[in-house]
Design an enzyme around this catalytic site. Structure first.
Site, PDB file in Angstrom:
ATOM      1  N   LYS A 103       2.590   2.460   5.264  1.00  0.00           N
ATOM      2  CA  LYS A 103       2.912   1.066   5.544  1.00  0.00           C
ATOM      3  C   LYS A 103       1.833   0.138   5.993  1.00  0.00           C
ATOM      4  CE  LYS A 103       5.908  -2.350   5.783  1.00  0.00           C
ATOM      5  NZ  LYS A 103       6.084  -2.892   4.393  1.00  0.00           N
ATOM      6  N   TRP A 113      -1.220  10.543   8.655  1.00  0.00           N
ATOM      7  CA  TRP A 113      -1.646  10.245   7.303  1.00  0.00           C
ATOM      8  C   TRP A 113      -2.873  10.768   7.116  1.00  0.00           C
ATOM      9  CZ3 TRP A 113      -4.915   7.050   4.447  1.00  0.00           C
ATOM     10  CH2 TRP A 113      -4.597   6.818   3.103  1.00  0.00           C
ATOM     11  N   ASN A 133      -5.467   7.584  15.935  1.00  0.00           N
ATOM     12  CA  ASN A 133      -5.396   6.896  14.522  1.00  0.00           C
ATOM     13  C   ASN A 133      -6.894   6.343  14.390  1.00  0.00           C
ATOM     14  OD1 ASN A 133      -4.584   5.474  12.347  1.00  0.00           O
ATOM     15  ND2 ASN A 133      -3.714   3.887  13.423  1.00  0.00           N
ATOM     16  N   GLY A 134      -7.322   6.352  13.089  1.00  0.00           N
ATOM     17  CA  GLY A 134      -8.502   5.949  12.825  1.00  0.00           C
ATOM     18  C   GLY A 134      -9.616   6.782  12.216  1.00  0.00           C
ATOM     19  N   CYS A 137      -1.580   6.410  10.722  1.00  0.00           N
ATOM     20  CA  CYS A 137      -0.806   7.566  11.457  1.00  0.00           C
ATOM     21  C   CYS A 137      -0.078   6.657  12.482  1.00  0.00           C
ATOM     22  CB  CYS A 137      -2.001   8.224  12.374  1.00  0.00           C
ATOM     23  SG  CYS A 137      -3.190   9.081  11.282  1.00  0.00           S
ATOM     24  N   GLU A 162       3.269  -7.880  -9.102  1.00  0.00           N
ATOM     25  CA  GLU A 162       4.076  -7.228  -8.017  1.00  0.00           C
ATOM     26  C   GLU A 162       5.214  -6.411  -8.551  1.00  0.00           C
ATOM     27  OE1 GLU A 162       3.784  -7.094  -5.166  1.00  0.00           O
ATOM     28  OE2 GLU A 162       5.648  -6.847  -4.133  1.00  0.00           O
ATOM     29  N   ARG A 168       4.773   5.018   9.015  1.00  0.00           N
ATOM     30  CA  ARG A 168       3.378   4.627   9.042  1.00  0.00           C
ATOM     31  C   ARG A 168       2.559   5.800   8.424  1.00  0.00           C
ATOM     32  NH1 ARG A 168       1.444   0.564  12.502  1.00  0.00           N
ATOM     33  NH2 ARG A 168      -0.473   1.694  12.384  1.00  0.00           N
ATOM     34  N   HIS A 228      -5.972  -8.109 -25.855  1.00  0.00           N
ATOM     35  CA  HIS A 228      -7.278  -7.861 -25.946  1.00  0.00           C
ATOM     36  C   HIS A 228      -7.656  -6.354 -25.151  1.00  0.00           C
ATOM     37  CE1 HIS A 228      -7.999 -11.975 -26.736  1.00  0.00           C
ATOM     38  NE2 HIS A 228      -7.564 -12.293 -25.859  1.00  0.00           N
ATOM     39  N   GLU A 285       4.801   2.188  -7.089  1.00  0.00           N
ATOM     40  CA  GLU A 285       5.068   2.889  -5.685  1.00  0.00           C
ATOM     41  C   GLU A 285       6.104   3.663  -5.440  1.00  0.00           C
ATOM     42  OE1 GLU A 285       3.775   0.154  -2.598  1.00  0.00           O
ATOM     43  OE2 GLU A 285       5.095  -1.498  -3.332  1.00  0.00           O
ATOM     44  N   LYS A 321       5.449  -2.693  -7.436  1.00  0.00           N
ATOM     45  CA  LYS A 321       6.712  -2.259  -6.735  1.00  0.00           C
ATOM     46  C   LYS A 321       7.058  -1.139  -7.741  1.00  0.00           C
ATOM     47  CE  LYS A 321       6.801  -3.504  -3.802  1.00  0.00           C
ATOM     48  NZ  LYS A 321       6.026  -4.284  -3.245  1.00  0.00           N
TER      49      LYS A 321
HETATM   50  C1  G6P Z   1      -0.030  -1.160   2.455  1.00  0.00           C
HETATM   51  C2  G6P Z   1       1.368  -1.384   2.293  1.00  0.00           C
HETATM   52  C3  G6P Z   1       1.666  -2.540   1.230  1.00  0.00           C
HETATM   53  C4  G6P Z   1       0.805  -3.713   1.727  1.00  0.00           C
HETATM   54  C5  G6P Z   1      -0.294  -3.391   2.126  1.00  0.00           C
HETATM   55  C6  G6P Z   1      -1.123  -4.777   2.743  1.00  0.00           C
HETATM   56  O1  G6P Z   1      -0.719  -0.805   1.212  1.00  0.00           O
HETATM   57  O2  G6P Z   1       2.070  -0.113   1.760  1.00  0.00           O
HETATM   58  O3  G6P Z   1       3.287  -2.569   1.199  1.00  0.00           O
HETATM   59  O4  G6P Z   1       1.146  -4.957   0.711  1.00  0.00           O
HETATM   60  O5  G6P Z   1      -0.821  -2.471   2.785  1.00  0.00           O
HETATM   61  O6  G6P Z   1      -0.678  -4.958   3.753  1.00  0.00           O
HETATM   62  P1  G6P Z   1      -0.409  -5.965   4.896  1.00  0.00           P
HETATM   63  O7  G6P Z   1       0.103  -5.447   6.174  1.00  0.00           O
HETATM   64  O8  G6P Z   1      -1.915  -6.623   5.163  1.00  0.00           O
HETATM   65  O9  G6P Z   1       0.371  -7.076   4.195  1.00  0.00           O
END
Ligand code: G6P
Length: 590
Positions: A585, A71, A97-98, A2, A463, A27, A486, A470, A467
């Site tokens: 995020k 969120w 938030n939390g 949040c 990665e 966020r 496998h 997501e 990408k």
């Molecule tokens: C969330 C974000 C990702 C990020 C991950 C770890 O899931 O959407 O983009 O890689 O958190 O975040 P950090 O800030 O610890 O790199």
């Protein structure tokens, strides 16, 4: 998770709160709301985005207020569950938030004492608890209420008729932005960049009393002081600068980010204390994209430092007891606020393991837990999908490994030359954008895809898949090329394309074999390969070419190409690229 904002000063709070919330939407964005107080508190909130809310509410009068983007954790996104939440009288409003772990018990108690609840959230117990303890002194009421609460929180409290905001934190980020006869509160720096670059970071257990004129902090009843930080980011850094999406802007910033991160790090040349403690092995921990950077880091460090390197997902590390003999730890986190990563860092420190943090956010929780911090210079990363922070994290890992490397002088000189050429090579990939877009449009027509790689490019496959899934919602899996046979082979068909990352290193021949296997099973095959690789031209249906270079740096080049591939596939599918559904995020809950 949040986003939280607050304002107190001489100006009308409503437009400022809405502007700050707009900047924080990355966020959390399933619902939002604000509360403004003149004499009474007025609350407007709903499911949906900040723009919708702003368009639907009247002009509010008041120079103090709070706001929230949600969120959802407890209760679906809805008008009732959106923050701010109120007490029974409507005189106390709270954004949070939390997660309050003991909210069910508290709620039952409070209901028994006559309080009425309207939402399904855990947050709603907080205004009711404050109401219970409020006898004219808001900060005392907040302090007493928080003693009953178990869990994590960053909160801002507004009370009718009180010319102040009360903030508190435990395990969730919150900062106070310092203005001229006005002050701001935010869960994250970009929210307040339009107004100030001066900030105080609260520590766990701090309570802040923020008025127009000043800020007072207390902890366990006694006053405390926290250092003021200058935020090294500008307003422009947090804007789209003409790009359609933050993700595209941030992808394009990477040549600069490489220069900035290397420049900053090499100029400061501060030794990494961790490396001087006689460690014999390294544990790197992270989540999400940062975890993929950590995996690449393992290859870099094992090759250049000749030490044993383990990489752990922070969320998993928290649930077993690692062997830490002669081990140093590196925690990688863009935000510096990921709950799982912070928990793992604390655990390692408690076990006597020195922890080095690599993070993007000055003053973040990770930087305060770690024994030492190296900052990447990525600038604010707004797109939920991480791009430039991954590249900057790799730059720190390369430079760290190179600085303590045991390789001979010739190899080291080659590495230094290679890393210095990276901005130019990444720019070449970006210049090839139209070509990559063509393949992305093709990929956008599928619902499943595999990414394969070997060696240092296996994490790149992970990665690339992350990408793509997501931002475009195409189901994608990253797989070591040698492992496809496998199990995953069972899924290969003409409807499941495979994207193969082919590097010019000792994995090359084996990769060619794997590519032939894939072709034999009818999957469309897109290869990512160095220019001039004629064997690949023969084998793959399509080839995305990338510039030649030392294979140790190929993860940087290849990842940038895959970021563009994901971006344009998502664009073709009409996805909300910067704010993918269900994601946030900064993940500040476990
Ligand atoms: C969330 C974000 C990702 C990020 C991950 C770890 O899931 O959407 O983009 O890689 O958190 O975040 P950090 O800030 O610890 O790199």
């Amino acid at each position: 998770m949040c986003g939280i904002v607050g304002y107190i000063g001489g100006k009308q709070a409503q437009p400022i709160l809405l502007n700050c919330l707009g900047r924080l939407e990355y966020r959390g964005y399933d619902s939002c709301g604000i509360a403004v107080s003149a004499n009474a508190i007025e609350v407007y909130k709903d499911a949906g985005r900040v723009k919708q809310l702003a368009g639907a509410m009247p002009k509010l009068d008041g120079v103090v207020g709070i706001g929230h983007t949600r969120w959802a954790t407890h209760g679906e996104p809805s008008q009732i569950n959106a923050h701010p939440h109120l007490d029974c009288s409507g005189n106390i409003a709270v954004v949070h938030n939390g997660v309050i772990n003991n909210f069910q018990k508290l709620k039952q108690q409070l209901i028994g004492e006559g309080h009425n609840f309207v939402s399904q959230t855990d947050t709603e117990v907080i205004p009711h608890l404050i109401e219970k303890y409020y006898h004219g002194n808001l900060e005392e009421a907040v302090a007493t209420a928080l003693r009953d609460v178990e869990g994590s929180y960053a909160i801002v409290v507004l009370a009718a008729g009180e010319p102040k905001l009360v903030v508190a934190r435990k395990d969730c980020p919150i900062i106070i932005g310092i203005g001229d006869r006005e002050n701001f509160i935010a869960s994250d720096v970009p929210a307040i960049l339009d107004y100030t670059n001066r900030a105080l970071y609260l520590e766990d257990g701090d309570i802040g009393i923020v008025t127009k004129e000043g800020i007072r902090l207390r902890r366990d009843g006694a006053e405390v002081k926290r250092e003021e930080h200058r935020i090294p980011w500008s307003v422009e850094d947090a804007q789209k600068a003409g790009y359609e999406h933050f993700m595209l802007k941030e992808i394009h910033e990477q040549p600069k980010v490489i220069r900035d991160t290397l420049g900053d790090y090499t100029q400061r040349a501060e030794p990494a204390m961790l490396m001087d403690t006689g460690i014999e092995s390294m544990l790197i921990l992270a989540c999400g994209t940062s975890y993929h950077a950590a995996l690449v880091g393992r290859y870099i460090m094992e090759e250049l430092l000749s030490i044993l390197v383990r990489v752990e997902l922070a969320s998993e590390l928290n649930y077993y007891v690692p062997n830490l003999a002669k081990t140093g730890a590196i925690a990688i986190t863009q935000s510096g606020e990921t709950a799982d990563t912070l928990k793992a860092m604390k655990k390692l420190k408690d076990m006597g393991c020195p922890v080095l943090a690599i993070t993007n956010v000055v003053g973040s929780s990770a930087s305060r837990i770690a024994n030492q911090t190296i900052y990447i210079r990525a600038g604010p990363e707004i797109s939920v999908a991480a791009t430039k922070s991954f590249t900057a994290q790799l730059m720190v890992l390369y430079w760290l490994a190179m600085s303590y490397s045991k390789v001979d002088a010739r190899r080291l000189a080659g590495l230094i030359m290679g890393i210095r050429q990276l901005p130019k090579k990444v720019q070449q990939v970006l210049d090839n954008e139209d070509e990559i877009m063509k393949y992305a449009k093709y990929l956008a027509g599928y619902e499943n895809a595999f990414f394969i790689g070997r060696g240092i490019n296996f994490p790149v496959a992970l990665e690339g898949a992350l990408k793509l899934k997501e931002v475009s919602y195409i189901h994608a899996e990253g797989c070591p090329a040698g492992e496809l046979k496998h199990g995953s082979f069972a899924l290969l068909s003409k409807d499941v394309p495979v994207i193969a990352i082919v590097a010019q290193d000792n994995t090359y021949e084996a990769m060619l074999t794997n590519l032939k296997e894939v072709k034999a099973r009818g999957s469309p095959l897109i290869a990512l390969a160095e220019e001039g690789d004629e064997d690949i031209d023969q084998l793959a249906d399509s080839v995305i070419t990338v510039p030649k270079g030392d294979a140790i740096f190929s993860p940087v080049i290849n990842t940038v190409a895959l970021q563009l591939l994901a971006y344009y596939a998502a664009k073709q599918r009409g996805c909300p690229i910067d704010n993918p559904r269900n994601l946030a995020k900064s993940v500040t809950v476990e």
